[in-house]
Design a protein around this motif. Sequence first.
Motif, PDB file in Angstrom:
ATOM      1  N   GLN A  44       0.842  -1.203   0.000  1.00 38.51           N
ATOM      2  CA  GLN A  44       0.000   0.000   0.000  1.00 38.51           C
ATOM      3  C   GLN A  44       0.878   1.254   0.000  1.00 38.51           C
ATOM      4  OE1 GLN A  44      -2.702   0.193   3.290  1.00 38.51           O
ATOM      5  NE2 GLN A  44      -3.657   2.066   2.584  1.00 38.51           N
ATOM      6  N   LEU A  45       1.936   1.254   0.816  1.00 40.40           N
ATOM      7  CA  LEU A  45       2.840   2.397   0.858  1.00 40.40           C
ATOM      8  C   LEU A  45       3.551   2.592  -0.476  1.00 40.40           C
ATOM      9  CD1 LEU A  45       4.456   2.011   4.377  1.00 40.40           C
ATOM     10  CD2 LEU A  45       2.926   3.832   3.637  1.00 40.40           C
ATOM     11  N   SER A  46       3.901   1.489  -1.140  1.00 36.77           N
ATOM     12  CA  SER A  46       4.610   1.603  -2.418  1.00 36.77           C
ATOM     13  C   SER A  46       3.741   2.252  -3.485  1.00 36.77           C
ATOM     14  CB  SER A  46       5.090   0.229  -2.889  1.00 36.77           C
ATOM     15  OG  SER A  46       4.011  -0.560  -3.346  1.00 36.77           O
ATOM     16  N   LEU A  66       7.055 -13.226  -5.075  1.00 36.92           N
ATOM     17  CA  LEU A  66       6.110 -12.677  -6.051  1.00 36.92           C
ATOM     18  C   LEU A  66       4.786 -12.409  -5.356  1.00 36.92           C
ATOM     19  CD1 LEU A  66       6.829 -15.021  -9.077  1.00 36.92           C
ATOM     20  CD2 LEU A  66       7.467 -12.616  -8.862  1.00 36.92           C
ATOM     21  N   PRO A  67       4.100 -11.374  -5.690  1.00 34.64           N
ATOM     22  CA  PRO A  67       4.528 -10.338  -6.622  1.00 34.64           C
ATOM     23  C   PRO A  67       5.537  -9.406  -5.953  1.00 34.64           C
ATOM     24  CG  PRO A  67       2.398  -9.752  -5.709  1.00 34.64           C
ATOM     25  CD  PRO A  67       2.747 -11.122  -5.158  1.00 34.64           C
ATOM     26  N   ALA A  68       6.353  -8.786  -6.764  1.00 36.19           N
ATOM     27  CA  ALA A  68       7.378  -7.873  -6.264  1.00 36.19           C
ATOM     28  C   ALA A  68       6.741  -6.594  -5.737  1.00 36.19           C
ATOM     29  CB  ALA A  68       8.351  -7.536  -7.386  1.00 36.19           C
ATOM     30  N   PHE A  90      11.751  -3.811  -6.378  1.00 34.73           N
ATOM     31  CA  PHE A  90      12.273  -2.711  -7.177  1.00 34.73           C
ATOM     32  C   PHE A  90      12.286  -1.432  -6.349  1.00 34.73           C
ATOM     33  CE2 PHE A  90      10.935  -5.817 -10.126  1.00 34.73           C
ATOM     34  CZ  PHE A  90      11.592  -5.610 -11.324  1.00 34.73           C
ATOM     35  N   PHE A  91      13.395  -0.700  -6.417  1.00 35.94           N
ATOM     36  CA  PHE A  91      13.527   0.602  -5.772  1.00 35.94           C
ATOM     37  C   PHE A  91      14.046   1.550  -6.848  1.00 35.94           C
ATOM     38  CE2 PHE A  91      14.016  -2.650  -2.587  1.00 35.94           C
ATOM     39  CZ  PHE A  91      13.326  -2.171  -1.484  1.00 35.94           C
ATOM     40  N   ALA A 108      18.154 -10.486  -5.934  1.00 42.94           N
ATOM     41  CA  ALA A 108      17.557 -10.269  -7.257  1.00 42.94           C
ATOM     42  C   ALA A 108      16.674  -9.023  -7.272  1.00 42.94           C
ATOM     43  CB  ALA A 108      16.767 -11.503  -7.694  1.00 42.94           C
ATOM     44  N   CYS A 109      17.144  -7.959  -6.632  1.00 45.66           N
ATOM     45  CA  CYS A 109      16.413  -6.685  -6.601  1.00 45.66           C
ATOM     46  C   CYS A 109      16.995  -5.730  -7.646  1.00 45.66           C
ATOM     47  CB  CYS A 109      16.523  -6.037  -5.225  1.00 45.66           C
ATOM     48  SG  CYS A 109      15.661  -6.941  -3.925  1.00 45.66           S
TER      49      CYS A 109
END
Length: 147
Positions: A44-46, A66-68, A90-91, A108-109
């Motif tokens: 939610q924050l993302s 998953l999910p990322a 992901f960032f 694996a990011c």
Amino acid sequence: MGSICTYKLGQWQCPIRSEVDSNFCCLHDGKLHPNSSIIDNLKQLSQSNSKKLLAYELKKFESSRLPAIRFKDQHFQKGIWSSVKWNNDFFVRCNFTHLEIETTAMEACVIEEFKFKNCKFYGFNDFRSNWLRGTFENIQSKGDEFR
């Protein structure tokens, strides 16, 4: 006006307050607040329009493969990430300020167009992760892996 964390443990109450127009991820020993899910709250924050996230005491946490979780244009500030493992997350265009990162792994990011500033690293691994176009300012590190 900002928000205040309402988490209590006995007589102790969390002192964290968010800034105006910010969301905060206030995590205590594996819980956000009673009956809350860390993964759901991080997702939610993302997706939040707010650029500032206060991340405090994210401990003993592993993101699902998953999910990322996809953080974009976010600013993580204040707090500690301890025994945390990010998986396939992901960032992108994210800043990390005043964080203590201890025994944390990113597997694996993708971390792209990042800035780490005034952070302390105590044990960090980036297994098969891609770090692209970023800066580090005023970093303290006790982990040989990071150097």
